[in-house]
Structure formats: structure tokens, C-alpha cells
Design an enzyme around this catalytic site. Structure first.
Site, short mmCIF file in Angstrom:
data_model
loop_
_atom_site.label_atom_id
_atom_site.label_comp_id
_atom_site.label_asym_id
_atom_site.label_seq_id
_atom_site.Cartn_x
_atom_site.Cartn_y
_atom_site.Cartn_z
N VAL B 75 31.83 -10.87 -8.01
CA VAL B 75 32.10 -10.71 -6.53
C VAL B 75 30.72 -11.86 -5.51
CG1 VAL B 75 33.21 -9.48 -4.63
CG2 VAL B 75 33.73 -8.65 -7.65
N ARG B 76 30.37 -11.00 -5.70
CA ARG B 76 29.37 -11.69 -5.32
C ARG B 76 29.01 -13.27 -5.19
NH1 ARG B 76 24.94 -6.96 -4.72
NH2 ARG B 76 26.90 -5.39 -4.16
N VAL B 216 31.95 -7.28 3.18
CA VAL B 216 32.56 -7.09 2.37
C VAL B 216 30.99 -6.96 1.56
CG1 VAL B 216 34.92 -6.71 2.49
CG2 VAL B 216 33.27 -8.89 1.96
N GLU B 217 31.25 -6.32 0.30
CA GLU B 217 30.96 -6.10 -1.22
C GLU B 217 29.05 -6.00 -0.71
OE1 GLU B 217 32.51 -6.11 -4.28
OE2 GLU B 217 34.10 -6.52 -3.24
N GLY B 218 29.00 -5.36 -0.20
CA GLY B 218 26.97 -4.63 0.50
C GLY B 218 26.82 -6.15 1.74
#
Lengths: 469, 469
Positions: B75-76, B216-218
Site C-alpha cells: 500500500v505504501r 494515512v498508512e503511517g
């Protein structure tokens, strides 16, 4: 006459900005405000002359134009003052939220930590808090200064360099303060994490409404040219051995440093661990003087090499922006230190002065560390380690006062309109409360259930029971 | 089960983010995707073991968790690829507009100048254009790298340091690239001046929709801790004389510089006018290694002074963010140079390679000048004047290709939805056209005329004629 609305914008949508075009239209001359210029019955335009002695700027034919120009500067001063207010509102929301919001555990592994106790969150936010106070004093100062110069112009005692000087001040400050505030407000929003996305946090509306400020009344990337145009004259004067006629000017603070740089004695006797406010301020003045002088030199070398005036000027724009920013930072810090920590008219007591001094130091160190190259490049400073260490100390000094300092602005909940920035700190209840106002949440299950989802869920919502899972 | 919509956000409002809470709810175990972990009929959770030899990470009990973790990294990686696309879209709009929009006159005073010919506008925008291409190669690289590591994990040939290394890479890149892209897109909007405010410019919607990515995502301000946690192990290994086991890792590029720094030979033999891409890349690798090593030293000195692990870590967060950013810049430039200018798989010809080389150099110089202090501080470089001069040259080199380079992305007008970024350049017609869709503009005079304004205007609209003005 054709008029219309320009349509929806990123923010400030309660302002109905419009367009208008004229095709063969006569406008009655009496519709013009004719204090400083008139149109006669034959349609001739002329400037009115103000009274004044022949040795002052007011006697000049363009004095009326200068007074008219003051109005534009007043708008810029208003914009500078409002930078403080907007930044303070965003800081109020994010700092209250950061004191309520807990994340991760402390050393013993049991107590959750308010996110404001992390140095990274402090580093993002406390310099903005410090700036909101510094900008307050700066906005007030600029308004006072303009009133003085306008008064001098009207009574004929204004010196010409005073007028251009305050033009440079207001241009540099408007350009830098609104850039810093817009970026800072968005940083406040991001520092609220996922909740900063919610319109109910108040930050998206506050931020997007503010976003006109870096563009209006002189785009922030155009204004530095105005600043440098004025300050280059000062460089020329100092090079010729002058400068004392600038004594009542803001830019006079650069004169001793310009003299030093021009005489080639630039890099001597610097303490690299200068933590006193005075020596930090000197570093900012020196840096502004150095960058300004180097723009002058760059421009001259271009022209000496046969480049046209237009192309030479264009060649220097990036460096002009850099010099203008450094001048603005110097002015803000000087005003912050003078009016925030030394001005008896504030009627503040020693504890308040200490708190303001801590914040002025924090802001100065933050800016220094951000642009460390400017202070290191010609050897003015040997290292920035001391500044980074001092900055961490400053953050921990300001941290305990952070929430009281935003409370002191006294913005009402009604004004902030923020679930995250409530005075009572009941953030999560406020967020859930706000969601209940959503049309989608009026029914349970939601409006899509009956027409669409029902037939896809065997037995309907709530049908799965603890049988054979 | 309570569900609901979280309400309106600053952007990305076509995504109906919701909340949901469970109170005494049983979920059927078959609702869980059970590739790497299972819940049995008694409700016991256990991880599945993957196959693999005992000498590799896959044999480890946590290999399944690692594979599952790859999904988060994917995702990242997707986010990194999309950073390129979003930045490219914003650049397309602003660069096309900046070529059409004229302001001010050139040296002869008669020809109006496209704003893109001003060095200040170039300085704001061309590094963003260069980054959009660099981010493209970086996103592709990261996806390839993850596929390799995932394959190795599944067939049992992955080395443990490979997995943590790609975690550090994806964390550093996600954090830096999305921060840079969000800021860059807003800079594109501001660089359109007043017209950048219009929703019809396309930029407000594009920018606010992108704004979820830094969070998002971290969160971008949390991820640097993940990066540094991994890289600190590398520092420890190099200090013990090791490092070769990192040969297939992204962080291996830091090893020679870490060795040099640890052995105390840090500041020798630097050319201060290093304009070759290789020596610029070395400067970025050296700086990342130096900042990383200094985080390690700072952390150790805190712990030696009796500070708890938690407080010592907290003390270093600001420096960790700095080191992580410098590592990300190094990786991006390395990948840009390798994949953009040296990778034959691209099937590009020399002219394309030259253009990409110019852009990689521009981006590197821009980043160097932005953080000049990092390169000056320990004497690695003596001055930054050469870099500023080289940067101006780079801007003028990239300028003629700016519009073709955004055209090459081939975004359709339908996709950009921008009055300013149209392929045909008919900006002003498009803006006026968009205003005609406003309800307020449907009638002339507008809807407020009949009920409110009419009785205030003597004789009605259009009554003033050329009589006795």
C-alpha cells in the site's frame, strides 16, 4: 456593463467575488473619491497638492500618491495583524487537542502519553505558537508605524526614505508572515492526524478561508522585489559612506552590519554558542545584511557582464526572495524582543515577560535551525549543534505553558467551531455528536439498506447469531 | 453493531469513510481471510507456518506475519507511485498556465513575458516537475523491490535484513514523498495566483483530495521512527566491522560512508564544486550516513547519562525525522539516476536521457540548496554558491522542455478538469465559460436586482446617461 460571480473557490466562499466589464460606459465623475486626485468637468485627471515645506516629501508632486499608497500599506498591516489571529486560532485547536489526545506509553509501559509530550509534536507546533504571539506584536507595530508616517506626510515632516522604508517593511512582513501562517495552519491541521480531516475539526474551513492571504494585495512571490528595490538604495548609500539619514527607519538596524560587510570585516569575533537574545538578533541582522549585499553585488556583476537591466533583475529574483525573507525574520524578532519583552506599555509582570522571552528565543532558534546554511555559509557560525540543543531546551521550557498560552487568546467555542479545540477538552463526545447531524446517519440501518442491501444479506441485518459459526 | 458516516472532510469526499462499534457481537470465523493465520472452531487464533529452509527468515515463526506485513508495504508503494501522478497532474496545470499567462514587459518594454520565464516562477515549479518524474521511477522501483522480497519470503530465500531494509525504504519514501507532493501541489496552486483559487482551476479539488496521503498508512511524522529503528541496526553492525550482509539492501549505499565517518575520516577530499551527478549523489549519501550516525551517538549519550530508553528515544525524534528525510532524498536521487538515466530497459534514446539527467541534477541541486546547512555543517562542503549558480543554469536548461514534459504525461482534459491546464491553452475563454454555469449568473441583472437593488437605483439599471455628469 457585464457583471457576474467568479464561481466557487477553495475557500472564503462567503465573499461573492465577481467580475465586471465595461463597454462604452460613462461613469459620473462624482462617483470618484476626490480627496487626493480630481477629475474636472472636461474629464481632465489631476493630483491635488498637499501642504508642506519644500524640504520634505510632502512637497513633492507625488506626495498625494504616497498618501494614497499608505492605504495599500494599511491593508497589508491589517493582513499582518490577522496572520496572528488566524495562526493563534489554529494553534488553539491543535494544542488543546494534542493535550487531550494520548498515544503510546511512557517508560513504565502503563501510562498513555499526551501527544504534546513528544518532542516531534512540540517541534511542529510550539514554534507556531511562539510565532502567533510574535506576529501579534509585529502587526501592532506596523500599524503604529504607518500612522506615524501618514501623519508626517500630511503635516509635511516626512522624510522620503521613511516612506519607502515602511513600504519595504510592510511588503517584507506581508509576504513572509502570510506564507508562514498559511503553511503553519496546514501543519496544525496535519498535526491533528486523521481527525484534522474532519470539517467538524474547524481547521479545513479556517485554513482554506485563510488561503487568499498569500496571494492578495501583492502576491508573496512578487513583493520581495519591492522590498529589495528599496533596500538596494540603502546598500548604495552605505557604500558611499552614508546611512545616518535612515536613523528613524526600520532598515537602520542593517546599517552597522552592512558597514562591516562592505569593509570586509565580516566573519570575525562570532560566538558560535550565542544563546542570548541580543546575539541571536545580531545573527539575523547580519544574515539579512549579508544576503542583501550579495544581491547588490550579483546584480552589478550581471550588468557589468553586459546583461540587460531586465535580464539581470530576473537573474536575481531567487536571491531577492531569500534576502526579503531574512529581512522579515529579523524585523519580526526585533519587534518581538522589543515590544514583547522590553516594552513597559504592555503592563506585564516579570512572569509574563519570562514566558514571552522563552517564546521569542524558541522562534529565533527554530528559524535559525531551519535555515542553518545561511548562518554557517560564510563562517559567521561554526556549527549549529548548540542551536539544536538550545531549541530542544526551549521546547521543554515552553511546553508547560502551551495550553494556558492558547487559552489566553480567549477565542470562544462559538468562534472556533471546532470539535477538537473545545475549551472543555471533551473531544470525542463532540466528534460523535457532530456525526449525528449527518443526513446519512439519521436512520439505522442507513438509507441504502431497504432499497439495495437488504436483499443481499441472508436473513437481514442482525441475522447472524451464535449457532454454528 | 453501530455504524455511521464520519461526516464531511477537507477532501476525498467521494469516499464514504465511516465508523463502527461492536457491543457483544460474534463474527463468524469464516469471515476471516485465513491464508496466513487461522481461528479454529474453539475460537483459538494461530499463525500458519510457511515452508522454507531453517537458515532463512521464512523458517521463522513470524514469517507469515512478515508476508502479511508486505501488504502494508505494498500500500505504501502504491502511495509512492500515486505521489508521482498527483504531482504530475498539478504540474501539468500550472506549467501550461504559466506558459500562457503573461505579466510584465521584457527589456524593450513592449513584449509581455510569460510568467514561466521569470526565474522565481521556474524555481518554484521546475523542481516539482523534476520530482514528478523522479517519483515515477521511485514508485516503480519500490514495487519491483517488494515483489522480489515477497517472492524470497515465500520460497524461503529471504534474508532477514532484506525484509527490514525494504520496510525502512518504503517507510522513508512514503513519509517524504507524500509530504513533498502535498506541499508541492499547494505551491502549484499558489503559483497560479488568483486563478488558483477557482475550483474551476481543478487544483483545489486535486490538492484537498490528495491531502489524506501524508496522514494515512503511517503518519509521515511517525514513520521516521520505523526507518531509524532499522537503520540504527546497520550503524551497530558497521561499528562492529560488518555490513557486507546488507549487500542486496537499499541501505548498503550508506555503508562506505558510515565506515568513513566511524573511522573519523569524514571531511577529507571534498570538491566544493561537485557538479557531476555521481559526486552530488555521494554528498547525499554522506549526509544521510552522517545524520544517521549522529542519531545513534545522541541516543547512546542520553542512555549513558541515565535517561530512560523512552525519554532518550523521545529526545531524538526531531533528529530522526531529519535523518529519515535525508535518507529518502538519497534513495530517490539514486533511483532517479539509475533507472531514469542509466537503465537500458527504458528503451529511451540519448535526447530523453539528457532531459532526464538535467531534471535529476535540478532536483538534487534544489534539495541541496534547500538544506544547505546539512552539507556545510561539518565542512563536507565549503560553500553553496556553486550550487546556487548551478541551480540557475539547471532551471534555464529544463525550462524549454517544461511544457513538452508535462504534455508527455498525456493527461486528458477530461481527467484534469481544469480551466487553467487545458491542452489548447485557451485559458481565459474556459474561465469565462465556467462562470456561465453559476446559478447567480443565469439572469442579467442578477437575482438580487428585482427584490432588493432596483428600488435603491434611481431610474433603474442603465439609467445614468451622458448628460450633466
Amino acid at each position: 456593463v457585464t457583471t457576474g460571480d467568479i464561481g466557487p473557490k477553495i475557500g472564503y466562499n462567503n465573499m461573492d467575488n465577481g467580475y465586471c466589464s465595461f463597454n462604452h460606459v460613462w461613469i459620473p465623475r462624482r462617483n470618484m473619491a476626490m480627496r487626493f486626485a480630481v477629475v474636472d468637468e472636461q474629464g481632465q485627471y489631476s493630483k491635488k497638492r498637499t501642504t508642506g515645506s519644500s524640504s520634505t516629501a510632502a512637497a513633492d508632486d507625488s506626495a498625494a500618491a504616497k498618501v494614497a499608497y499608505i492605504t495599500m500599506m494599511q491593508v497589508r498591516a491589517m493582513i499582518c495583524s490577522s496572520a496572528s489571529t488566524y495562526l493563534a486560532m489554529a494553534c488553539t485547536i491543535v494544542l488543546r487537542y494534542s493535550a487531550v489526545r494520548h498515544q503510546g506509553y511512557d517508560g513504565n509501559g502503563t501510562t498513555e502519553v499526551p501527544v504534546l509530550d513528544y518532542t516531534q509534536q512540540q517541534y511542529r507546533l510550539l514554534p507556531l505558537l511562539a510565532a502567533s504571539y510574535g506576529f501579534h506584536f509585529t502587526g501592532q507595530y506596523l500599524n503604529r508605524r504607518l500612522r506615524t508616517v501618514e501623519g508626517n506626510l500630511l503635516n509635511g515632516t516626512a522624510h522620503k526614505v521613511q516612506v519607502t522604508d515602511v513600504h519595504a517593511t510592510s511588503s517584507a512582513l506581508k509576504s513572509y508572515m502570510t506564507t508562514f501562517t498559511a503553511d503553519g495552519m496546514e501543519e496544525c491541521r496535519k498535526a491533528c492526524g486523521g481527525h484534522g480531516f474532519l470539517l467538524s475539526s474547524g481547521l479545513p474551513e479556517l485554513y482554506t478561508t485563510y488561503l487568499q492571504n498569500p496571494t492578495v494585495e501583492g502576491d508573496n512571490h512578487m513583493l520581495p522585489q519591492q522590498v529589495i528595490k528599496v533596500l538596494l538604495k540603502l546598500v548604495a548609500v552605505v557604500r558611499r559612506g552614508g546611512g545616518e539619514e535612515y536613523e528613524s527607519c526600520d532598515s537602520y538596524g542593517l546599517v552597522p552590519f552592512l558597514r562591516q560587510i562592505i569593509s570586509g570585516k565580516s566573519s570575525n569575533n562570532r560566538a558560535s554558542d550565542a544563546t542570548s537574545l541580543d546575539s541571536i538578533l545580531d545573527a539575523f541582522a547580519y544574515r539579512a545584511a549579508r544576503l542583501l549585499e550579495s544581491v547588490a553585488t550579483l546584480l552589478q556583476s550581471q550588468i557589468r557582464n553586459g546583461v540587460s537591466q531586465h535580464d539581470a533583475w530576473n537573474h536575481c529574483l531567487v536571491e531577492m526572495a531569500r534576502a526579503s525573507k531574512s529581512y522579515a525574520q529579523y524585523l519580526i524578532l526585533r519587534i518581538y524582543i522589543q515590544d514583547g519583552t522590553q516594552n513597559p506599555s504592555l503592563h506585564v509582570q516579570a512572569p509574563e515577560v519570562n514566558v514571552l522571552t522563552d517564546m521569542a528565543r524558541l522562534l529565533a532558534l527554530y528559524w535559525m535551525v531551519q535555515d542553518s546554511g545561511d548562518f554557517l555559509e560564510d563562517g559567521y557560525m561554526k556549527s549549529m549543534d548548540w542551536a539544536r540543543k538550545a531549541l530542544l531546551v526551549s521546547l521543554s521550557t515552553v511546553r508547560p505553558n502551551a495550553v494556558p498560552l492558547v487559552d489566553a487568546w480567549d477565542f470562544s467555542d462559538f468562534r472556533l467551531k471546532s470539535t477538537l479545540g473545545r475549551f472543555d477538552g471533551n473531544v470525542y463526545e463532540a466528534i460523535m455528536d457532530a456525526t449525528q447531524r449527518e443526513p446519512l446517519n439519521r436512520s439505522d440501518p442507513g438509507p441504502a439498506y431497504e432499497p439495495h442491501l437488504k436483499r443481499l444479506i441472508v436473513g437481514g441485518v442482525g441475522a447472524a447469531r451464535r449457532s454454528r459459526l
